[in-house]
Motif scaffolding. Structure first.
Motif, PDB file in Angstrom:
ATOM      1  N   THR A  38      19.692 -32.960 -93.367  1.00  0.00           N
ATOM      2  CA  THR A  38      18.982 -32.978 -94.623  1.00  0.00           C
ATOM      3  C   THR A  38      19.343 -34.131 -95.503  1.00  0.00           C
ATOM      4  O   THR A  38      20.493 -34.312 -96.027  1.00  0.00           O
ATOM      5  N   ALA A  39      18.323 -34.646 -96.344  1.00  0.00           N
ATOM      6  CA  ALA A  39      18.640 -35.967 -97.155  1.00  0.00           C
ATOM      7  C   ALA A  39      19.367 -35.543 -98.534  1.00  0.00           C
ATOM      8  O   ALA A  39      19.223 -34.384 -98.667  1.00  0.00           O
ATOM      9  N   THR A  40      20.168 -36.366 -98.969  1.00  0.00           N
ATOM     10  CA  THR A  40      20.728 -35.968-100.230  1.00  0.00           C
ATOM     11  C   THR A  40      20.761 -37.321-100.858  1.00  0.00           C
ATOM     12  O   THR A  40      20.550 -38.366-100.686  1.00  0.00           O
ATOM     13  N   GLY A  41      21.254 -37.235-102.321  1.00  0.00           N
ATOM     14  CA  GLY A  41      21.075 -38.382-103.260  1.00  0.00           C
ATOM     15  C   GLY A  41      20.318 -38.138-104.433  1.00  0.00           C
ATOM     16  O   GLY A  41      19.826 -36.986-104.610  1.00  0.00           O
ATOM     17  N   SER A  42      19.898 -39.067-105.228  1.00  0.00           N
ATOM     18  CA  SER A  42      19.234 -39.058-106.400  1.00  0.00           C
ATOM     19  C   SER A  42      17.939 -39.107-105.997  1.00  0.00           C
ATOM     20  O   SER A  42      17.214 -39.393-104.911  1.00  0.00           O
ATOM     21  N   LEU A  43      16.949 -38.809-107.141  1.00  0.00           N
ATOM     22  CA  LEU A  43      15.396 -38.591-106.707  1.00  0.00           C
ATOM     23  C   LEU A  43      14.766 -40.116-106.021  1.00  0.00           C
ATOM     24  O   LEU A  43      14.015 -39.933-105.189  1.00  0.00           O
TER      25      LEU A  43
END
Length: 141
Positions: A38-43
């Motif tokens: 699952t991706a994470t980080g800023s928009l």
């Protein structure tokens, strides 16, 4: 039923269960194995993972929300991407939004919302879990 028949029936059930596990059927879903972490980080980071330049709609301390449009092969369509400052804020937003129907891809502190085919394609790139809004708003699908 005789004891021999019970043993044969039990063996058949065990054989079918073993076959299902070997072929990827049943609870060990082979499609799940192919999903990325699952991706994470800023928009902006999450949007870049799917080739989208986000059109910002809301840029606040608690939520950032943008519209994305893609014509990139697998991910083809328009969707909303939102990121949240807290897990609780995300869940509260999601609980309210789901009353309006739709299809939701949910990651840690982010949500993508769109048509089922678009959200399914996004999942192949971003990971996450699929959730569906109210049936009465999704045409009972």
């Amino acid at each position: 039923m005789s004891v021999t028949r019970q043993k044969l029936a039990g063996s058949a059930v065990a054989a079918v269960a073993a076959l299902m596990m070997l072929t990827g059927c049943g609870s060990d879903d082979s499609a799940e194995k192919k999903l990325p972490e699952t991706a994470t980080g800023s928009l902006e980071h999450i949007a870049s993972e799917v080739g989208c330049k986000p059109d910002m709609q809301t840029d606040a301390d608690t939520i950032r929300q943008a519209i994305c449009k893609n014509a990139d092969g697998e991910v083809n369509g328009k969707f909303v991407l939102a990121t949240f400052a807290t897990d609780r804020g995300q869940r509260e937003w999601l609980n309210g939004a789901k009353d309006y129907g739709g299809y939701y891809l949910v990651g840690r502190k982010w949500v993508a919302v769109g048509e089922q085919k678009t959200v399914t394609a996004l999942r192949g790139r971003l990971g996450g879990t699929m959730e569906e809004g109210s049936d009465h708003m999704n045409g009972g699908h």
